[in-house]
Structure formats: C-alpha cells, structure tokens
Design a protein around this motif. Sequence first.
Motif, PDB file in Angstrom:
ATOM      1  N   THR A  34      -8.330  -7.124   4.130  1.00  0.00           N
ATOM      2  CA  THR A  34      -8.358  -6.788   2.703  1.00  0.00           C
ATOM      3  C   THR A  34      -9.132  -5.488   2.487  1.00  0.00           C
ATOM      4  N   HIS A  54      -9.706  -1.662  -6.980  1.00  0.00           N
ATOM      5  CA  HIS A  54      -8.492  -2.350  -6.525  1.00  0.00           C
ATOM      6  C   HIS A  54      -8.745  -3.852  -6.552  1.00  0.00           C
ATOM      7  N   VAL A  71     -12.239  -4.120  -4.486  1.00  0.00           N
ATOM      8  CA  VAL A  71     -12.730  -2.998  -3.684  1.00  0.00           C
ATOM      9  C   VAL A  71     -12.802  -1.806  -4.629  1.00  0.00           C
ATOM     10  N   GLY A  73      -7.782  -1.809   1.240  1.00  0.00           N
ATOM     11  CA  GLY A  73      -8.481  -1.081   0.178  1.00  0.00           C
ATOM     12  C   GLY A  73      -8.832   0.333   0.625  1.00  0.00           C
ATOM     13  N   ASP A 105      -7.278  -7.394  -5.305  1.00  0.00           N
ATOM     14  CA  ASP A 105      -6.316  -8.086  -4.437  1.00  0.00           C
ATOM     15  C   ASP A 105      -6.163  -9.512  -4.958  1.00  0.00           C
ATOM     16  N   SER A 126      -7.901   3.905  -0.917  1.00  0.00           N
ATOM     17  CA  SER A 126      -8.996   4.802  -1.340  1.00  0.00           C
ATOM     18  C   SER A 126      -8.771   6.234  -0.853  1.00  0.00           C
ATOM     19  N   ARG A 170       0.830  -1.211   0.000  1.00  0.00           N
ATOM     20  CA  ARG A 170       0.000   0.000   0.000  1.00  0.00           C
ATOM     21  C   ARG A 170       0.861   1.257   0.000  1.00  0.00           C
TER      22      ARG A 170
END
Length: 489
Positions: free
Chosen positions: A441, A459, A390, A445, A461, A449, A350
């Motif tokens: 998860t 997104h 997401v 996300g 995963d 965001s 991330r």
Amino acid sequence: MNFLTKETANPSQECVDCIIIPVYENGVFSVSAKQIDDKSSQELTNFLKIGDFTGKLATIEVLYNLSNIVAKRVMLVGCGKQDDFDIERFQRCMTAVGKALKDTTVVQVTSWLGEALDDQIGVVRETVLGLSGSAYSFEYYKSKKDNDAAESSVSVEQVTIVTAANDAYLSQSVGVAEGVELAKNLANHPANVCTPAYLVDVAEDLSNSFDAVSLEVLEEAEMEELGMGAFISVSKGSKLGGKLIVLQYNGADKETPAVALVGKGITFDTGGISLKPGAKMDEMKFDMGGAASVLGTVRAVASMHLPINLVAVVAAAENMPSGHASKPGDIVTSMSGKTIEVLNTDAEGRLVLCDALTYVAKYNPAVVIDIATLTGACIVALGHHISGLVSNDDSLAADIMQAGDMCCDEAWRLPMNAKYTKQLKSEFADLGNIAAGGGGTITAGCFLSEFTKDYTWAHLDIAGTAWKGKAATGRPVPLLTQYLINYSC
Ligand code: BES
Ligand code: MN
Ligand code: ZN
C-alpha cells in the motif's frame, strides 16, 4: 424517508408508532427513560427488574402499550456505560435500531437516542445515515421482490430527531446520505451496466441537476494527444473506451483555489494479461469505488451548497486481457514525461491515476485527494474497518483523519519515504509499476507521489472499506464530505 428535528418534546406524549429511548448499562435511566418510567407508574423499572435487558451496548428491547404513554411502542436501546457513550457507540446503536425496525410495521418514529451527547450535529448525521442505510437495498435486477427480503424491509417514512442541533445540519446530513446512496448504487451495479460510459451518464445527470456543476469529458483520442500513455495502456485492452471525467462544482468565487478529488474508476479489473484468479473476481466490479465516492461527494456537496470550489476527476476504464492489451514488460510514457515499465498489468489503478493526477494540476488546486481501491495489501494492513492514507503533507493527513474520526468513517496514515520509493526501481524505465519487497500500500502511494510533487496531496486506499461482503458501503463519502465541510469553515 423523511427527517425532521425538534428541540424538545415530551416522550410520553409523542404521538408516533415508536419512540426510541436510551438506557445505560445496569439499567441506568436516561432523562427520557425516567420520564417514561414516571409517567407509566414504573413500568420500565418493573421490566428492567426481570433482568433480560441490562442496557448493554447496541441491544434492543421493544415494549408495547405502556400505561399513559401515547406511542404504541417504546424501543429501549442499550447504550453501554453512560460515561463511555460517544458518537461511535451511537452509530453502532443506530445500526441496531435500523435492524430492529426491519421486523416492524413502524411508519413514524421519534428518537431521543442522542439526548446526552455533546456532539448533536453527529447525532443528526448518524441518525440520518444509519436509518437511511438500513432502509437501503439493491434490487434492480430481481424480477420479483424476494419474499424474505420484502418481509424485512423498513416501512419507516417519518423520523423525528430530538436534538439541539440547528436545522441546517439536517439538510447537510440528508445531502451526505444521498451521496452515500449514489455511491452505493454505482458500485453495486454490475460491470456490464456500470461502464466508463455509464459513469459519464451519471456525471451528466449531476451537471444537469445542479446549476453549480459543469462537466467535461476527455475521450481516448484527446488523452492520447495529451500524452497520457499510462492511462491508455490500461484502457486499450478493452472494447470500451476509457473516459476522463471532469466535474467542476463552483460554490465559491472564481479566484478561490479548488479542492480536487480524483477517483479510480476501473469498472472491472480482470488483472489484464496478468490475469487475476477466478475466485471472487466478480468483486472487481467494485474497482470503481473511488470514482463512485467522488461522484457521491459531488452530489452531497452540491446539494448542501457548500461554499467551496471543487474539481472532481474520474479516471474511468476497464482492465481487460485482449490482443490490444498491454503486456508485462511494456514501457509507456506518462503525461508527466516519466516512463513506466508495466511489470504487472494488474497494478493498473496507479497507471490511470498517475495521468489523472498530472492532468488535475492545471486547475491549480489547493489540495488534491485521490481515492482508490488500489491494493489488496491495504486489507492485510488495516482490514475492513479503516481506509489507508498516504500523504505528502502532515497537516492535510491530520485533517483527513480528523474528518474521518468525526463521522465514523476512519482513515489511518501509513508512512512514506525514499526507501519505499526505491522499491519501485525498473531496469529499463524511470519507474516500475510494481515494487519488490513488502509494504504494497505504501509503495503504491509512493508511485503516485512521484506525480504529485507540485501540490499538497493525499491518497486514500479504500480496498478494504469500499464494500463489505457483496455490498458497496458508500465509503468514504462521509469522510470526504466531512473534510470538505470542515475545509469550508
Ligand atoms: N483493484 C486491485 C486491488 C484490490 C484487490 C482491491 C482486492 C480490493 C480487493 C488492484 O488493481 C490490484 O490488482 N492490485 C494488485 C497490485 C499488485 C499487482 C502490485 C494487488 O493488490 O494485488
Ligand atoms: Mn488490478
Ligand atoms: Zn484494480
């Protein structure tokens, strides 16, 4: 492997090593099976009477030298209940066909397997993907061919698909298969070979191979200047320089807003100072699966000349512990200006992605999709069959799920709201890079965001789907290309 299509053919007269013929449960004949049966004076009927082969889904039986049948082998493929047969079951059958062909010397095949399906485009795609997938092996590092492996390699060179689908769909499918193969190769290479610089080389190959593709690479110094403190906080622990790779594909006129793909390209994830346990750590060479799928998709899109504009960004870095590495509690400033407390250096995906996502806004993309092996929690939630999704946009999420369903490369949407975002609170900075409580998860996300508020974003995963056992799957190249094909129509 070479693929051809033809609209009609007589199965009994087809002069190839093997013809592939569907049979439904309880020995219900398909049209082509009936033709073979009639021509061979009911040899199929007599064989089915024995009872060993019933047409159960994805079972295979090969019959040799049937009377009055030109092909030496008739491969009967069980397709289950006739009314239930669909593209997903077709895919499972094609996988079984690929396996069965491994033990043979078959060079040319002709397939009638999809003759009853409405989705003839899917029949072409899944035949091409299924058979090229079964022929795939990764043996770059074996000094001599493994004898067992060699015996079971596929000798098929020529595949003819009997289908009503237009020829254009064949070259599209071959493009997808090439994209999948590139993604698999990249992810399968070990991390001492597939480094950030290696990903740059591959991107360069793409820009040299396709006129419509151009390349730009940002080095760490440039990223530093842009204020990408989150990205740098990950890459600085490694001797290898992090790279932000930007490929542009121009298939539409300049004014058309692009679709942006952003891939997590952690070429090895040790966890950093928050070191991962040793078991299965080798699999963290696959932590650039998102990047691999982005590069594979660029390849597929360029080779099929899709009339869209595409911006592909790869955030490539290695996550290592060292004297230069980030420490838990370090606070960094991202390109967006938001400060982040790095509470766990293993939540690095991330960190590289948030700066890449901020950077990509300068292209004014119509849609941004990032793809990342982001959380182990995604495997808990969805296992290894379906990718996590997401999004901040319902219609984009629906389009992605639909594309996935169409090509058997599924994604499933998880919820996202302010309650989850709250879990990312930090005592000292704007955001923590990990969340308290569950829903890993989703909170990952939510973290992303915070950096994607200015555009339509989703997104994926792919922690559970990018590889299987010790082998890359090439997912979600089929989903992404299908989404882009649909988008272009
Ligand atoms: N690359 C991993 C996620 C991962 C783990 C993918 C296992 C596939 C299999 C990611 O960088 C990571 O380490 N995530 C952490 C996040 C946590 C520290 C909040 C995880 O999932 O444990
Ligand atoms: Mn990690
Ligand atoms: Zn990772």
